[in-house]
Design a protein around this motif. Structure first.
Motif, mmCIF file in Angstrom:
data_model
loop_
_atom_site.group_PDB
_atom_site.id
_atom_site.type_symbol
_atom_site.label_atom_id
_atom_site.label_comp_id
_atom_site.label_asym_id
_atom_site.label_seq_id
_atom_site.Cartn_x
_atom_site.Cartn_y
_atom_site.Cartn_z
ATOM 1 N N ILE A 359 0.483 -1.224 -0.069
ATOM 2 C CA ILE A 359 -0.302 -0.177 -0.479
ATOM 3 C C ILE A 359 1.147 1.478 0.201
ATOM 4 O O ILE A 359 0.821 2.586 -0.681
ATOM 5 C CB ILE A 359 -1.298 -0.154 1.145
ATOM 6 C CG1 ILE A 359 -2.428 -1.160 1.242
ATOM 7 C CG2 ILE A 359 -1.468 1.214 1.569
ATOM 8 C CD1 ILE A 359 -3.049 -1.006 2.074
ATOM 9 N N LEU A 360 2.457 0.986 0.458
ATOM 10 C CA LEU A 360 2.681 2.999 1.169
ATOM 11 C C LEU A 360 3.700 2.556 -0.511
ATOM 12 O O LEU A 360 3.355 3.105 -0.866
ATOM 13 C CB LEU A 360 3.821 2.659 1.864
ATOM 14 C CG LEU A 360 3.307 1.887 3.115
ATOM 15 C CD1 LEU A 360 4.375 2.621 4.666
ATOM 16 C CD2 LEU A 360 2.763 3.519 3.873
ATOM 17 N N SER A 361 3.947 1.542 -0.825
ATOM 18 C CA SER A 361 5.060 2.725 -1.253
ATOM 19 C C SER A 361 4.850 1.070 -3.371
ATOM 20 O O SER A 361 5.821 1.224 -4.045
ATOM 21 C CB SER A 361 6.618 2.078 -1.489
ATOM 22 O OG SER A 361 7.388 1.024 -0.830
ATOM 23 N N GLY A 362 4.382 -0.288 -2.340
ATOM 24 C CA GLY A 362 4.565 -1.267 -4.170
ATOM 25 C C GLY A 362 6.229 -1.839 -4.030
ATOM 26 O O GLY A 362 6.743 -1.728 -2.925
ATOM 27 N N PRO A 363 6.351 -2.605 -5.122
ATOM 28 C CA PRO A 363 7.306 -2.934 -5.323
ATOM 29 C C PRO A 363 8.694 -2.442 -5.346
ATOM 30 O O PRO A 363 8.274 -1.380 -5.438
ATOM 31 C CB PRO A 363 7.291 -4.368 -6.328
ATOM 32 C CG PRO A 363 5.515 -3.928 -6.810
ATOM 33 C CD PRO A 363 5.646 -2.485 -6.408
ATOM 34 N N CYS A 364 9.633 -2.571 -5.550
ATOM 35 C CA CYS A 364 11.159 -1.651 -4.719
ATOM 36 C C CYS A 364 11.376 -2.235 -6.632
ATOM 37 O O CYS A 364 11.434 -3.546 -7.319
ATOM 38 C CB CYS A 364 12.063 -2.487 -4.101
ATOM 39 S SG CYS A 364 11.758 -2.196 -2.460
ATOM 40 N N ASN A 365 12.794 -1.321 -7.105
ATOM 41 C CA ASN A 365 13.200 -1.974 -8.050
ATOM 42 C C ASN A 365 14.065 -3.422 -8.582
ATOM 43 O O ASN A 365 14.457 -3.707 -7.767
ATOM 44 C CB ASN A 365 14.074 -0.905 -8.707
ATOM 45 C CG ASN A 365 14.858 -0.871 -9.988
ATOM 46 O OD1 ASN A 365 15.577 -1.639 -10.115
ATOM 47 N ND2 ASN A 365 14.774 -0.234 -10.603
ATOM 48 N N GLN A 366 13.459 -4.250 -9.445
ATOM 49 C CA GLN A 366 13.272 -5.113 -9.864
ATOM 50 C C GLN A 366 15.116 -5.666 -10.669
ATOM 51 O O GLN A 366 15.382 -6.456 -10.016
ATOM 52 C CB GLN A 366 12.197 -5.839 -10.547
ATOM 53 C CG GLN A 366 11.670 -6.812 -10.092
ATOM 54 C CD GLN A 366 11.086 -7.811 -10.783
ATOM 55 O OE1 GLN A 366 10.996 -8.819 -10.408
ATOM 56 N NE2 GLN A 366 9.828 -7.321 -11.539
ATOM 57 N N PRO A 367 15.399 -5.306 -11.508
ATOM 58 C CA PRO A 367 16.823 -5.326 -11.879
ATOM 59 C C PRO A 367 17.544 -5.057 -11.233
ATOM 60 O O PRO A 367 18.929 -6.067 -10.766
ATOM 61 C CB PRO A 367 16.366 -3.789 -12.986
ATOM 62 C CG PRO A 367 15.110 -3.926 -13.670
ATOM 63 C CD PRO A 367 14.205 -4.324 -11.835
ATOM 64 N N GLN A 368 17.725 -4.209 -10.568
ATOM 65 C CA GLN A 368 18.325 -3.176 -8.986
ATOM 66 C C GLN A 368 18.683 -4.550 -8.475
ATOM 67 O O GLN A 368 19.607 -5.269 -7.601
ATOM 68 C CB GLN A 368 17.981 -2.204 -8.284
ATOM 69 C CG GLN A 368 18.758 -0.571 -9.117
ATOM 70 C CD GLN A 368 19.479 -0.984 -9.623
ATOM 71 O OE1 GLN A 368 20.175 -1.464 -10.159
ATOM 72 N NE2 GLN A 368 20.053 1.102 -9.906
ATOM 73 N N GLN A 369 17.515 -5.613 -7.741
ATOM 74 C CA GLN A 369 17.846 -6.214 -6.934
ATOM 75 C C GLN A 369 18.410 -7.433 -7.123
ATOM 76 O O GLN A 369 18.912 -8.727 -6.926
ATOM 77 C CB GLN A 369 15.750 -6.820 -6.704
ATOM 78 C CG GLN A 369 15.454 -5.728 -5.653
ATOM 79 C CD GLN A 369 13.950 -5.811 -5.135
ATOM 80 O OE1 GLN A 369 13.257 -7.315 -4.577
ATOM 81 N NE2 GLN A 369 12.712 -6.070 -5.845
ATOM 82 N N ALA A 370 17.819 -8.201 -9.040
ATOM 83 C CA ALA A 370 18.336 -8.698 -9.926
ATOM 84 C C ALA A 370 19.762 -9.208 -9.910
ATOM 85 O O ALA A 370 20.572 -9.761 -9.097
ATOM 86 C CB ALA A 370 17.695 -9.371 -10.876
ATOM 87 N N VAL A 371 20.448 -7.837 -9.436
ATOM 88 C CA VAL A 371 21.139 -8.143 -9.504
ATOM 89 C C VAL A 371 22.316 -7.838 -8.363
ATOM 90 O O VAL A 371 23.377 -8.325 -8.572
ATOM 91 C CB VAL A 371 22.306 -6.118 -10.386
ATOM 92 C CG1 VAL A 371 23.399 -6.014 -10.121
ATOM 93 C CG2 VAL A 371 21.684 -5.976 -11.804
#
Length: 488
Positions: A359-371
């Motif tokens: 609710i507050l912000s949704g998902p974080c940046n996926q490509p950065q997480q994968a790296v």
């Protein structure tokens, strides 16, 4: 300037169309929506888009031309006049009228916003990229070549180009669980980890998920003011526990049998004073929390850089089934710009925390997480930490030596266990003034007084030495010495 689309220009068919069009176009010119030199659509195009007679449009344009609002060139389009000095005057008059007339003022903001406005105004609450800014790592030594190579392997991957899971990229959570067990004794599974947009969001999620208005929160004092801000947004009753030997006074907590919904602590390298809660006292804190039905929010505020061969294990991993929530971040160990942190919560409440995050912000940046997942998995993260550990210790020792030789007794050096920070007390000086003068000179800092919620006039500076050079440390001490002696 090209002709604007007048898609939101609407006319009431029950009123004179020519008068309406004239008033709207004049208002748009006066209030700046149609700026000087703007090209208007042709009369034919305006007629078609507004579904009115072209003759009506021409009559309005001619009237505005006579009054000086519009100008035309032979065989060319109509433009807003560039000689409209009165429009600026009128706009300014309207602005002044709005400020002086209560009926035209904006609605009030929340009490919390008014409280924030009353706090000391600094250039930024977030560390800026200056030498000695607390929380900024040595960016020159970051392995950008390795990071970018991994990034290129992920940049075209369709599966991670969407929004992703609000809880976080699974591979990152799995690697992080393994790493934290080995490095900090944190016992968890990937299911218990929530990836956040940095440490502050993790605190906000905890406040929103745990606290009701009026709940009591216990905090170290001095302490991390970002945590206080998060708790105040829930209108929590924040009660302070003063430090003993620069760490949370567990004996006072147990002796007075304080009751609270949550206790916030930076158990390892207290922020800002750097004390470490010993192992025996950590057990006391865990037992008290279980007995009191109180959540422990354990914030790894100053990362894992220290002078110990291996830091004391986290509270979270010392006992099973304890009400401990663990917060960490990659901002100080890797790059602040990653804006990636994490929460570790008991399994039974994971879904509630994920719902709040969603609710507050949704998902974080996926490509950065994968790296980052691959960066950890390939061993680059551990190697980088070890390299920075040696680097930061050398800088810390050199900086402290300079302070001993050139600034004492005008300042008091607070010995800290965190290798990224140096804390000095500056009795008899306004530390906010010192901070501002240092900033003007190109040096970062944080006034120590801002960490003291009791406003006891404690004066000092929190200084980061990780992002400094040998010469910068010498220049800083030389300038601060003159500043303290009123020679600058």
């Amino acid at each position: 300037m090209s002709a604007p689309d007048l898609f939101d220009l609407s006319l009431d068919r029950n009123r004179p169309l020519q008068k309406q069009l004239y008033q709207i176009l004049m208002d748009w010119i006066v209030n700046g929506r149609l700026t000087k030199g703007t090209k208007l659509p042709s009369s034919r195009r305006m007629s078609e888009s507004l579904n009115i007679s072209r003759n009506t449009v021409i009559q309005v344009i001619e009237q505005l031309k006579k009054e000086g609002f519009l100008v035309s060139e032979a065989c060319k389009a109509i433009y807003v006049s560039s000689n409209l000095d009165f429009s600026t005057i009128e706009t300014a008059e309207n602005s002044t009228l709005s400020e002086n007339n209560p009926e035209l003022s904006l609605p009030p903001l929340s009490d919390y916003s008014e409280t924030i406005k009353s706090r000391p105004k600094l250039k930024s609450r977030w560390p800026i990229l200056l030498p000695f800014s607390p929380g900024v790592p040595d960016l020159k030594l970051f392995p950008f070549a390795i990071w970018n190579k991994i990034y290129r392997q992920h940049q075209d991957r369709i599966p991670i180009s969407g929004y992703g899971d609000p809880q976080g990229y699974l591979a990152l959570r799995e690697r992080l669980a393994q790493h934290l067990l080995a490095s900090r004794g944190v016992r968890c599974t990937a299911e218990q980890i929530i990836i956040t947009n940095g440490r502050q969001e993790a605190l906000n999620i905890c406040a929103q998920t745990i606290l009701n208005s009026g709940d009591t929160v216990l905090m170290e004092n001095p302490g991390y003011r970002g945590a206080r801000f998060a708790f105040h947004t829930k209108n929590a009753a924040v009660k302070l526990i003063e430090l003993k030997e620069n760490r949370l006074d567990i004996d006072q907590l147990v002796r007075e049998d304080k009751q609270a919904k949550l206790i916030y602590t930076t158990a390892t390298y207290q922020h800002p004073m750097g004390g470490v809660i010993p192992l025996q006292e950590r057990s006391k804190l865990l037992n008290w929390a279980e007995k009191s039905k109180c959540w422990i929010l354990e914030d790894e505020a100053n990362g894992i850089f220290s002078f110990e061969e291996k830091p004391i294990a986290a509270l979270q991993g010392m006992k099973k089934n304890t009400p401990v929530i663990f917060i960490g971040s990659f901002s100080r160990t890797l790059l602040p710009s990653l804006r990636l942190g994490y929460l570790i919560v008991p399994k039974s409440v994971v879904s509630s925390f994920v719902d709040t995050k969603s609710i507050l912000s949704g998902p974080c940046n996926q490509p950065q997480q994968a790296v980052l997942a691959d960066f950890i998995n390939d061993g680059h993260y551990v190697r980088h930490i070890r390299r920075m550990q040696i680097n930061y210790q050398e800088k810390w020792k050199h900086f402290c030596q300079l302070i001993h030789f050139h600034l004492e007794p005008d300042v008091k050096l607070i010995e800290s266990s965190a290798a990224m920070l140096v804390i000095i007390k500056t009795p008899g000086h306004d530390d906010i003034y010192l901070h501002e003068r240092l900033n003007q000179r190109g040096f970062g800092s944080t006034p120590l007084s801002l960490t003291d919620a009791n406003k006891s006039k404690i004066s000092g500076l929190i200084l980061g030495c990780a992002n400094t050079t040998h010469l910068q440390r010498q220049q800083f001490v030389e300038y601060l010495s003159k500043l303290l002696k009123n020679q600058e």
